[in-house]
Design an enzyme around this catalytic site. Structure first.
Site, mmCIF file in Angstrom:
data_model
loop_
_atom_site.group_PDB
_atom_site.id
_atom_site.type_symbol
_atom_site.label_atom_id
_atom_site.label_comp_id
_atom_site.label_asym_id
_atom_site.label_seq_id
_atom_site.Cartn_x
_atom_site.Cartn_y
_atom_site.Cartn_z
ATOM 1 N N SER A 197 -1.452 1.822 4.523
ATOM 2 C CA SER A 197 -1.112 0.951 3.429
ATOM 3 C C SER A 197 -0.072 0.968 3.413
ATOM 4 O O SER A 197 0.485 0.819 4.683
ATOM 5 C CB SER A 197 -1.265 1.613 1.669
ATOM 6 O OG SER A 197 -0.614 0.172 0.686
ATOM 7 N N HIS A 229 -8.590 -2.139 -1.590
ATOM 8 C CA HIS A 229 -7.254 -1.529 -1.388
ATOM 9 C C HIS A 229 -6.693 0.200 -1.747
ATOM 10 O O HIS A 229 -7.950 0.073 -3.059
ATOM 11 C CB HIS A 229 -6.326 -2.149 -1.539
ATOM 12 C CG HIS A 229 -4.990 -1.119 -1.288
ATOM 13 N ND1 HIS A 229 -4.405 -2.036 0.423
ATOM 14 C CD2 HIS A 229 -4.017 -0.867 -1.435
ATOM 15 C CE1 HIS A 229 -3.139 -1.166 0.677
ATOM 16 N NE2 HIS A 229 -3.279 0.113 -0.805
ATOM 17 N N ASP A 268 -8.768 -7.083 -0.728
ATOM 18 C CA ASP A 268 -7.465 -5.804 -0.636
ATOM 19 C C ASP A 268 -6.567 -7.178 -0.348
ATOM 20 O O ASP A 268 -6.767 -8.010 0.663
ATOM 21 C CB ASP A 268 -7.217 -5.772 0.536
ATOM 22 C CG ASP A 268 -6.003 -4.304 0.467
ATOM 23 O OD1 ASP A 268 -4.719 -4.688 0.108
ATOM 24 O OD2 ASP A 268 -6.040 -3.726 1.806
#
Length: 363
Positions: free
Chosen positions: A205, A327, A297
């Site tokens: 991320s 995610h 995501d």
């Protein structure tokens, strides 16, 4: 003396135990339970079907990774809440050869870090790892299990770095810490028991973005031999379809924007600055990149666009989508068997990727 980091409450631990138990139920029963709950996420989107264990978890906890208004109003409190929730969901830690807490050099002073070493490995490759959390959240403990799995399943040493977070340290503090920590690890790899000729960079991320930006800043001789980019934040300003399709699957788009606002508030940085959006940077001559995306995501499309851009620039790239997962799946391995299998698969494929592309012999 700094305050001790918040630990899960009894409620957090009970919820975590319940989530782990539900994750062991047969998939049809998980789907049926999710169907019975109001407001749960759609099970299928864009030709993909969501892992039933994750679907049930989201139906029970629709707030996902957090609330955007809470992050804007009280980012430190939101950080503490996420830590408690992640640690509450964690199961038994994966065993590795050795875990050592240490201090590494950051841009403005020492940074806490944690070194994971595989068992029975002499001078393994080293991955300098930056955790996710929107530049405002996450720490060595929230990402302890992902680093353990990466170390054990890839057979690599992993150095997890606790870079500075916003709002206490806004942009570009995290970027500067990431670059400084990588340089420190490269220069001290021998002392860490790793192969100094095979030092890679990775993250998930926001940490994936930091890894990508570090690879751009420290390219060529002395740079990383490869990049592991797990659902990276790669292109902040461009509104690709996944931002709408998967809004609310762990990471709502409003929360994504809130993280960036807290990180950059008052700095005057442009959204397309390469240090925020690595897809805007110079992409030629970069280390080989193993890019992992999650199907459900908001960052899926920009991560895959970044992989294509690297390929167009002549780089060695492998793209690996985990279509059934959201995610943050590397933090869901305690409650979703599919997330655990996926994280193990990522680590094993990364091992093969590094062995194929890194100089200095087989990984």
């Amino acid at each position: 003396m700094p305050e001790s980091p918040p630990e899960p409450t009894t409620t957090d631990r009970v919820r975590g135990a319940a989530a782990r138990a539900l994750g062991r139920l047969p998939a049809p029963l998980q789907d049926a339970l999710a169907d019975a709950l109001p407001g749960g996420p759609a099970p299928a989107v864009d030709g993909q079907r969501l892992d039933p264990a994750v679907r049930l978890l989201l139906a029970l906890n629709p707030d996902g990774a957090g609330n955007a208004s809470h992050v804007r109003a009280d980012p430190v409190g939101a950080r503490a809440r996420l830590r408690r929730e992640v640690l509450g969901l964690a199961g038994r830690p994966t065993a590795v050869g050795r875990v050592q807490n240490l201090v590494v050099g950051g841009a403005a002073g020492p940074l806490d870090a944690r070194l994971y070493r595989p068992a029975h490995a002499e001078r393994p490759p080293l991955v300098v790892y930056f955790h996710g959390g929107g530049y405002t959240q996450g720490d060595l403990d929230t990402h302890d299990e992902p680093c353990r799995l990466l170390c054990r399943q890839a057979g690599h040493a992993v150095l997890s770095v606790d870079y500075r977070l916003a709002p206490e340290a806004r942009f570009p503090a995290a970027v500067e810490d990431a670059e400084a920590a990588f340089r420190w690890a490269r220069d001290h790899a021998e002392r860490l028991g790793a192969d100094p000729g095979r030092v890679a960079v990775g993250g998930d991320s926001a940490g994936g973005a930091l890894a990508a930006v570090t690879a751009q800043a420290v390219r060529g001789r002395g740079g990383p031999v490869a990049q592991l980019l797990i659902y990276p934040s790669a292109d902040h300003p461009t509104p690709r379809p996944s931002r709408t399709l998967f809004d609310g699957y762990i990471l709502p788009d409003a929360l994504r924007r809130a993280y960036f606002d807290v990180y950059t508030r008052g700095t005057g940085v442009d959204d397309d600055d390469p240090r925020l959006s690595p897809i805007s940077g110079r992409l030629d001559g970069l280390a080989p990149a193993f890019v992992v995306t999650a199907g459900f995501d908001v960052l899926r499309d920009e991560g895959e666009a970044y992989a294509r851009a690297l390929d167009s620039a002549g780089g060695a790239v492998a793209l690996y989508r985990q279509a059934a997962l959201p995610h943050g799946f590397v933090n869901l391995t305690g409650v979703s068997p599919a997330a655990r299998r996926a994280t193990v698969a990522v680590a094993r494929r990364w091992r093969r990727f590094l062995a194929e592309h890194a100089a200095g012999g087989a990984a």
